[in-house]
Each structure stands twice: as C-alpha cells, then as structure tokens.
Write a protein that holds these residues in place. Structure first.
Motif, PDB file in Angstrom:
ATOM      1  N   GLU A 166       0.821  -1.223   0.000  1.00 59.71           N
ATOM      2  CA  GLU A 166       0.000   0.000   0.000  1.00 59.71           C
ATOM      3  C   GLU A 166       0.849   1.265   0.000  1.00 59.71           C
ATOM      4  OE1 GLU A 166      -3.279  -0.233  -0.358  1.00 59.71           O
ATOM      5  OE2 GLU A 166      -2.916  -2.404  -0.422  1.00 59.71           O
ATOM      6  N   MET A 167       2.162   1.089   0.086  1.00 57.25           N
ATOM      7  CA  MET A 167       3.027   2.257   0.197  1.00 57.25           C
ATOM      8  C   MET A 167       3.949   2.408  -1.010  1.00 57.25           C
ATOM      9  SD  MET A 167       3.725   2.400   4.284  1.00 57.25           S
ATOM     10  CE  MET A 167       4.464   4.019   4.181  1.00 57.25           C
ATOM     11  N   THR A 168       3.433   2.030  -2.166  1.00 52.40           N
ATOM     12  CA  THR A 168       4.174   2.252  -3.401  1.00 52.40           C
ATOM     13  C   THR A 168       3.594   3.490  -4.093  1.00 52.40           C
ATOM     14  OG1 THR A 168       2.643   0.929  -4.701  1.00 52.40           O
ATOM     15  CG2 THR A 168       4.498  -0.239  -3.691  1.00 52.40           C
ATOM     16  N   VAL A 169       4.370   4.040  -5.020  1.00 53.72           N
ATOM     17  CA  VAL A 169       3.905   5.209  -5.764  1.00 53.72           C
ATOM     18  C   VAL A 169       2.624   4.859  -6.529  1.00 53.72           C
ATOM     19  CG1 VAL A 169       4.490   6.753  -7.679  1.00 53.72           C
ATOM     20  CG2 VAL A 169       6.198   6.228  -5.915  1.00 53.72           C
ATOM     21  N   ARG A 170       2.576   3.629  -7.050  1.00 53.30           N
ATOM     22  CA  ARG A 170       1.390   3.202  -7.781  1.00 53.30           C
ATOM     23  C   ARG A 170       0.159   3.139  -6.873  1.00 53.30           C
ATOM     24  NH1 ARG A 170      -0.935   0.679 -11.970  1.00 53.30           N
ATOM     25  NH2 ARG A 170      -2.299  -1.051 -11.380  1.00 53.30           N
ATOM     26  N   ALA A 171       0.366   2.617  -5.654  1.00 45.90           N
ATOM     27  CA  ALA A 171      -0.765   2.459  -4.738  1.00 45.90           C
ATOM     28  C   ALA A 171      -1.363   3.797  -4.318  1.00 45.90           C
ATOM     29  CB  ALA A 171      -0.327   1.663  -3.498  1.00 45.90           C
ATOM     30  N   VAL A 172      -0.540   4.846  -4.319  1.00 55.35           N
ATOM     31  CA  VAL A 172      -1.053   6.148  -3.868  1.00 55.35           C
ATOM     32  C   VAL A 172      -1.349   7.097  -5.035  1.00 55.35           C
ATOM     33  CG1 VAL A 172       0.193   5.963  -1.681  1.00 55.35           C
ATOM     34  CG2 VAL A 172       1.217   7.245  -3.560  1.00 55.35           C
ATOM     35  N   ARG A 173      -1.414   6.537  -6.265  1.00 55.82           N
ATOM     36  CA  ARG A 173      -1.522   7.430  -7.426  1.00 55.82           C
ATOM     37  C   ARG A 173      -2.769   8.316  -7.383  1.00 55.82           C
ATOM     38  NH1 ARG A 173      -2.939   2.398  -8.574  1.00 55.82           N
ATOM     39  NH2 ARG A 173      -4.671   1.906  -9.955  1.00 55.82           N
ATOM     40  N   ALA A 193       0.392  16.024   4.202  1.00 58.40           N
ATOM     41  CA  ALA A 193      -0.007  15.998   2.800  1.00 58.40           C
ATOM     42  C   ALA A 193       0.029  14.581   2.232  1.00 58.40           C
ATOM     43  CB  ALA A 193       0.903  16.920   1.980  1.00 58.40           C
ATOM     44  N   ILE A 194       0.986  13.777   2.693  1.00 56.37           N
ATOM     45  CA  ILE A 194       1.082  12.406   2.183  1.00 56.37           C
ATOM     46  C   ILE A 194       0.403  11.408   3.118  1.00 56.37           C
ATOM     47  CG2 ILE A 194       3.443  12.073   3.137  1.00 56.37           C
ATOM     48  CD1 ILE A 194       2.328  10.581  -0.185  1.00 56.37           C
ATOM     49  N   LEU A 195       0.511  11.643   4.426  1.00 52.81           N
ATOM     50  CA  LEU A 195      -0.018  10.674   5.390  1.00 52.81           C
ATOM     51  C   LEU A 195      -1.506  10.832   5.649  1.00 52.81           C
ATOM     52  CD1 LEU A 195       2.395  10.138   8.383  1.00 52.81           C
ATOM     53  CD2 LEU A 195       1.881   8.617   6.490  1.00 52.81           C
ATOM     54  N   GLY A 196      -1.994  12.071   5.571  1.00 55.54           N
ATOM     55  CA  GLY A 196      -3.404  12.335   5.844  1.00 55.54           C
ATOM     56  C   GLY A 196      -4.331  11.397   5.089  1.00 55.54           C
ATOM     57  N   PRO A 197      -4.207  11.350   3.729  1.00 53.99           N
ATOM     58  CA  PRO A 197      -5.084  10.456   2.961  1.00 53.99           C
ATOM     59  C   PRO A 197      -4.843   8.972   3.254  1.00 53.99           C
ATOM     60  CG  PRO A 197      -3.980  12.049   1.529  1.00 53.99           C
ATOM     61  CD  PRO A 197      -3.370  12.184   2.878  1.00 53.99           C
ATOM     62  N   LEU A 198      -3.604   8.596   3.554  1.00 54.50           N
ATOM     63  CA  LEU A 198      -3.313   7.174   3.785  1.00 54.50           C
ATOM     64  C   LEU A 198      -3.886   6.690   5.113  1.00 54.50           C
ATOM     65  CD1 LEU A 198       0.402   6.737   2.648  1.00 54.50           C
ATOM     66  CD2 LEU A 198      -1.668   6.014   1.481  1.00 54.50           C
ATOM     67  N   GLY A 226      -6.380   8.506   6.831  1.00 51.00           N
ATOM     68  CA  GLY A 226      -7.691   9.057   7.111  1.00 51.00           C
ATOM     69  C   GLY A 226      -7.662   9.984   8.317  1.00 51.00           C
ATOM     70  N   ILE A 227      -6.555  10.718   8.473  1.00 51.96           N
ATOM     71  CA  ILE A 227      -6.445  11.671   9.581  1.00 51.96           C
ATOM     72  C   ILE A 227      -6.869  13.049   9.083  1.00 51.96           C
ATOM     73  CG2 ILE A 227      -4.816  12.894  11.080  1.00 51.96           C
ATOM     74  CD1 ILE A 227      -3.182  10.331  11.270  1.00 51.96           C
ATOM     75  N   PRO A 228      -7.867  13.667   9.728  1.00 48.57           N
ATOM     76  CA  PRO A 228      -8.297  15.002   9.299  1.00 48.57           C
ATOM     77  C   PRO A 228      -7.201  16.046   9.533  1.00 48.57           C
ATOM     78  CG  PRO A 228      -9.768  14.097  11.018  1.00 48.57           C
ATOM     79  CD  PRO A 228      -8.600  13.173  10.896  1.00 48.57           C
ATOM     80  N   ALA A 229      -7.114  17.015   8.638  1.00 46.77           N
ATOM     81  CA  ALA A 229      -6.071  18.047   8.722  1.00 46.77           C
ATOM     82  C   ALA A 229      -6.110  18.767  10.067  1.00 46.77           C
ATOM     83  CB  ALA A 229      -6.225  19.045   7.572  1.00 46.77           C
ATOM     84  N   ALA A 230      -7.307  18.939  10.628  1.00 48.62           N
ATOM     85  CA  ALA A 230      -7.445  19.689  11.883  1.00 48.62           C
ATOM     86  C   ALA A 230      -6.741  19.000  13.049  1.00 48.62           C
ATOM     87  CB  ALA A 230      -8.924  19.881  12.213  1.00 48.62           C
ATOM     88  N   ASP A 231      -6.569  17.690  12.970  1.00 47.44           N
ATOM     89  CA  ASP A 231      -5.915  16.961  14.068  1.00 47.44           C
ATOM     90  C   ASP A 231      -4.395  17.055  13.997  1.00 47.44           C
ATOM     91  OD1 ASP A 231      -8.426  16.226  14.741  1.00 47.44           O
ATOM     92  OD2 ASP A 231      -8.219  14.097  14.240  1.00 47.44           O
ATOM     93  N   TRP A 232      -3.894  17.502  12.852  1.00 47.25           N
ATOM     94  CA  TRP A 232      -2.467  17.366  12.614  1.00 47.25           C
ATOM     95  C   TRP A 232      -1.576  18.152  13.582  1.00 47.25           C
ATOM     96  CZ3 TRP A 232      -0.511  13.383  10.506  1.00 47.25           C
ATOM     97  CH2 TRP A 232       0.871  13.353  10.321  1.00 47.25           C
ATOM     98  N   PRO A 233      -1.893  19.425  13.906  1.00 48.18           N
ATOM     99  CA  PRO A 233      -1.012  20.156  14.828  1.00 48.18           C
ATOM    100  C   PRO A 233      -0.805  19.430  16.152  1.00 48.18           C
ATOM    101  CG  PRO A 233      -2.551  21.664  13.778  1.00 48.18           C
ATOM    102  CD  PRO A 233      -2.975  20.271  13.377  1.00 48.18           C
ATOM    103  N   ARG A 234      -1.892  18.859  16.692  1.00 50.70           N
ATOM    104  CA  ARG A 234      -1.758  18.118  17.958  1.00 50.70           C
ATOM    105  C   ARG A 234      -0.881  16.884  17.762  1.00 50.70           C
ATOM    106  NH1 ARG A 234      -6.009  14.161  20.249  1.00 50.70           N
ATOM    107  NH2 ARG A 234      -4.842  13.352  22.029  1.00 50.70           N
ATOM    108  N   LEU A 235      -1.109  16.146  16.674  1.00 52.15           N
ATOM    109  CA  LEU A 235      -0.316  14.941  16.422  1.00 52.15           C
ATOM    110  C   LEU A 235       1.158  15.288  16.215  1.00 52.15           C
ATOM    111  CD1 LEU A 235      -2.604  12.818  14.084  1.00 52.15           C
ATOM    112  CD2 LEU A 235      -2.161  12.519  16.522  1.00 52.15           C
TER     113      LEU A 235
END
Lengths: 404, 98
Positions: free
Chosen positions: A106-113, A148-153, A155-164
C-alpha cells in the motif's frame, strides 16, 4: 562547540550534544580513532557506538547477528520493547516480512496514485506564504509536509495534525526544551506515547466501524499465520509509520535549504531538472533525519577492532556513516550530481525504510514546485536545531525567498 | 503471564474492591489480561504491569464482553476501572446482559 568535544569522553546519549547541529568534527574523530566505541550510560546499560560506514552497513544488514526485537531507538534502551515481534520495525525475519509485506504493497507510488494531485495541491498551498518575498520560517512550511502524504493514507483530518505533530515531537525529541514537559523527560515520553496510542486506537476503531480502504484498514484486517493482528499490534504499527514519516520528512528540505541558501547552490540545482533525483538523494544523505538506529547483538562477534558480546546494545550513527570519507568523496560538500550515492538515511537490509518510495515522491513534488516558484533563498536569521539524539532536525529556519 | 499477586507490585493506590457487576467484570478482564489479582478499581493499569499494546487489546476485550465502546484516551490517560465506568455511555451499564 563540537570542535572542543573530547571524542573519548563525550556522552553520545546526551541530546544536548546535538543542540547546535550535527557534531561532524566529533564523528570524524571517532571514525578515525575509535570507530566502534563503548558508551557507558549513567544508571542504565551502555552501548557500542558505531560510526564508520562499513560497520554500520554490516550491523543494519546482518539481522541474525543484530536483532531489532529489543527496540530500535536509543530512548528504549534498557526498557524492553512491548511491540517486539508485533511491530515490523521491532521484528526480525521471517516474522518481519509477514508483518511488513501487506503494508508495503500500500506504500508504493502506484498504490497512492489517486492521492498525487492532492499532494501537489497541498504542497502548493504550503509554499504560498513564502511568495510575498518577506522573511519566512521555512521550517513552519515543511512541518505540514507529512500530513499531505499521510493524511489520505491514514484518514487523519487536517485539523488533528497540529496536535499529532506536537505529540510526535515529544516522542522523538523528549529532551528538547520546546517539547519537554515540566514534569521531566520520562513523563514527556509517557504522555506522548499514551496520547498517540489513544488517538490511533480511536482511529482504528472508527475504521473498523466504517472501513475506508486506506492503510489503517489494511493493518486492521491483515492476518499473520492465519490470525488477525491484535488491536495493540495494529496500533503499534500505525504508530511506527506515523513516527517515521512525520518526524523525519520535513527535515530533508530544511537541511538542504539551509546549506543551499548559504552556498548559493540553490539556483544551480533549480535550473537543471535532470538533476532533480540525484539532488534529492543528496538532500536525503545530507539531512540524515534519523540520526541513529539501535540493534542488539545476538552472539559474540568481532566488530571493527572490538569484540561485541551477545546481548550488547549497538547504536549505528547514520549521520556519521553518511559522511564517511572512505565512501563519499568530499563528504561535506552538497553535490547534487553525486552518483552513486549509497547513503544509509533510509537504513539498509530488511528494515530499509518502508516509506522511502513515498518520501521520494513527496520530496520530488516539493522540490519541483519549489523550483518552479522561487529563484533563490537567502539566510534571514538564526537557525535553531531540534535537541534530540534521534531526530536530526531544524525547528526554525528563517529565509528570504525570491519568487520568480 | 500468570498468577502475580497485586501485593508484589508497586501500586500507589489503596486497594478498593469492585462495587458493582460492571466493575467486577472489568476487574476480571484486567486480571486475565495482566495475570495479576486482585485488581482494585482505583489501580493504574500501567502500574499493574500493563503496556500500551495490552491496553489496546483490553479495550477490544471490553467491547466484545460488555458491548460498550469507550474512548481509548480514557484508558490511556486515566487508566483505572473507576474512570472507565465513568466514561461508559449513559445507557445504564448495570443492565447490560452478559
């Protein structure tokens, strides 16, 4: 400060050693004089410090002789690793492969196209504040790169990111005054670890209620030897992926831009698109965000000029190996044409960074958009480094960007 | 793990026996996960020898056994049986069939 450090006496486990950037003079002296040196640690077990490239490569690739199952970071030394053989980073073959393969697919360039356009759009948005030509903290721009790359993989909402991002910082830079809690280093690690585990377990539970077809679903539904992973193992693997990507990634462009803004090498690289990939590899070597990895010897063995006993901890200092003058010509020169470039920034052997293809994709996108928008970068104030024995990072990088 | 007595561990809290069916059931689940007994309702999961991975597994055990989903942060940040019961959804916990 690094020039005055005594290589025989300096405490390599003390994060303050790294508070002003990489101690390259010290690494050079150790490589030359004591390439495998015993480091006692007050109140805890000590470790062998490996600083030369050949020894580093051997320890990283000889998984039978040097196990990952006791943990892979200096801050777990002597504590025991609860995720042993449950988390791929803390496992040895063959178990390691069983845990890693389904995630790797799931972590290949193809898988995240399907995510590459959102990745590009996020990066363009991150770069916007630098376009007005005033001084910007480049580190604050790149700090949002992992989402930008991990959020979609994940399913983490952008709003949670500063805390994480803050919790990840506490986990890898527990000694840093910016991250350390008033209660102390132990409490900082414990608090960060538990909050992240709690957050990720809730995330796994939410995915279980409503699968989204992302990386978390893969981990939650995969089987090893016909049995599903325990919830603890699922969360431990999410934790490992989150930590690796989010801690390390921003610091590649940070370290590269610091050097290129000082030397003026930015413009030369930016105008030669054919050097994009070799320049990125050089940036990864130059930055070496994951400064060390820990292994534990499984049997008595000769390493360099010392005998390592079974059970001894061995710390491979990648930041030193990546500047070994026996492997890299002019190792302290940022050379965008450097080939071959067999840096160890992603590790080596079975544990070679699972996120490397996506890290390269993210960096390629980042530098492409950067070169398209900016003709030069100039230093604009004092640089601050992360105080951590593991994370070689820059937390404040004032630059003036000149838009094209 | 099997048969460690609570007395052998450095637990900061004073022993408080379970006071309800739900607390008793949670104490049993903790005990089988940790291999420690008895478990007091004010005891800290991590002081009893638990780690983060076991905590995650325990939360799933609680869900399967009691049919209630508790916010994971509660177990990680206030890791006692009393706090877990307090965090359970309002649907009268005593009434949940076993």
């Amino acid at each position: 400060m690094t020039a005055s450090v005594d290589p025989d006496l300096v405490d390599l486990s003390d994060a303050r050693l790294f508070a002003h950037g990489e101690p390259h003079e010290l690494w050079r002296a150790l490589r030359a004089r004591r390439p495998v040196r015993w480091q006692p640690v007050a109140g805890r077990t000590g470790f062998w410090a490996v600083t030369g490239y050949a020894d580093a490569e051997r320890v990283l690739t000889d998984h039978a002789g040097f196990t990952s199952t006791r943990g892979v970071f200096l801050n777990v030394l002597g504590r025991g690793e609860p995720a042993s053989e449950l988390q791929f980073s803390a496992s040895d073959p063959p178990r390691h492969g069983d845990l890693r393969r389904p995630v790797q697919r799931e972590m290949t360039v193809r898988a995240v196209r399907h995510h590459t356009e959102s990745l590009r759009a996020d990066i363009v948005r991150l770069l916007t504040p630098a376009l007005d030509g005033g001084p910007v903290d480049f580190a604050s721009i790149t700090s949002a790169l992992p989402t930008a790359i991990l959020g979609p993989l994940f399913g983490i909402p952008a709003a949670d990111w500063p805390r994480l991002a803050r919790l990840v910082g506490m986990s890898v830079a527990e000694d840093d005054p910016d991250y350390r809690l008033p209660e102390g280093v132990e409490e900082t690690l414990q608090r960060a670890h538990r909050e992240l585990f709690g957050y990720l377990l809730n995330l796994v539970l939410a995915h279980r209620r409503r699968p989204r077809g992302d990386l978390v679903d893969v981990l939650a539904s995969m089987t090893v030897d016909g049995r599903p992973l325990s919830p603890g193992a699922v969360v431990a693997n999410c934790y490992s992926l989150l930590l690796g990507a989010s801690a390390a990634m921003p610091h590649v462009p940070n370290a590269a831009l610091l050097e290129l803004s000082r030397t003026g090498g930015y413009a030369e690289w930016a105008r030669q698109p054919e050097l994009l990939d070799s320049g990125i590899e050089e940036a990864v070597r130059w930055a070496t965000p994951a400064r060390h990895f820990l292994r534990c010897a499984t049997r008595d063995t000769q390493l360099g000029d010392v005998t390592v006993a079974a059970g001894d901890a061995v710390v491979v200092w990648i930041s030193s190996a990546n500047r070994d003058e026996r492997v890299f010509a002019n190792p302290h020169r940022f050379d965008v044409r450097r080939t071959p470039n067999r840096h160890l920034s992603f590790g080596d052997g079975h544990h070679y960074c699972i996120g490397a293809p996506l890290a390269r994709l993210t960096l390629r996108t980042f530098f492409t958009e950067l070169f398209r928008r900016f003709s030069s970068f100039e230093p604009a104030g004092d640089v601050e480094y992360v105080q951590s024995a593991w994370l070689a990072g820059i937390r404040r990088l004032p630059l003036v960007a000149t838009p094209r | 793990m099997s048969g460690v007595s609570r007395d052998e561990l450095a637990v900061a809290s004073t022993y408080v026996a379970p006071r309800s069916t739900v607390e008793s059931r949670l104490a049993e689940l903790w005990s089988s996960k940790l291999g420690v007994s008895p478990i007091g309702v004010q005891d800290d999961f991590f002081e009893l020898g638990g780690d983060s991975l076991l905590a995650a597994d325990l939360l799933m055990d609680i869900y399967h056994d009691l049919g209630v989903e508790i916010d994971a942060s509660v177990l990680f940040l206030t890791p006692t049986i009393a706090d877990l019961v307090e965090a359970m959804p309002a649907a009268e916990p005593e009434a949940i069939p076993r």
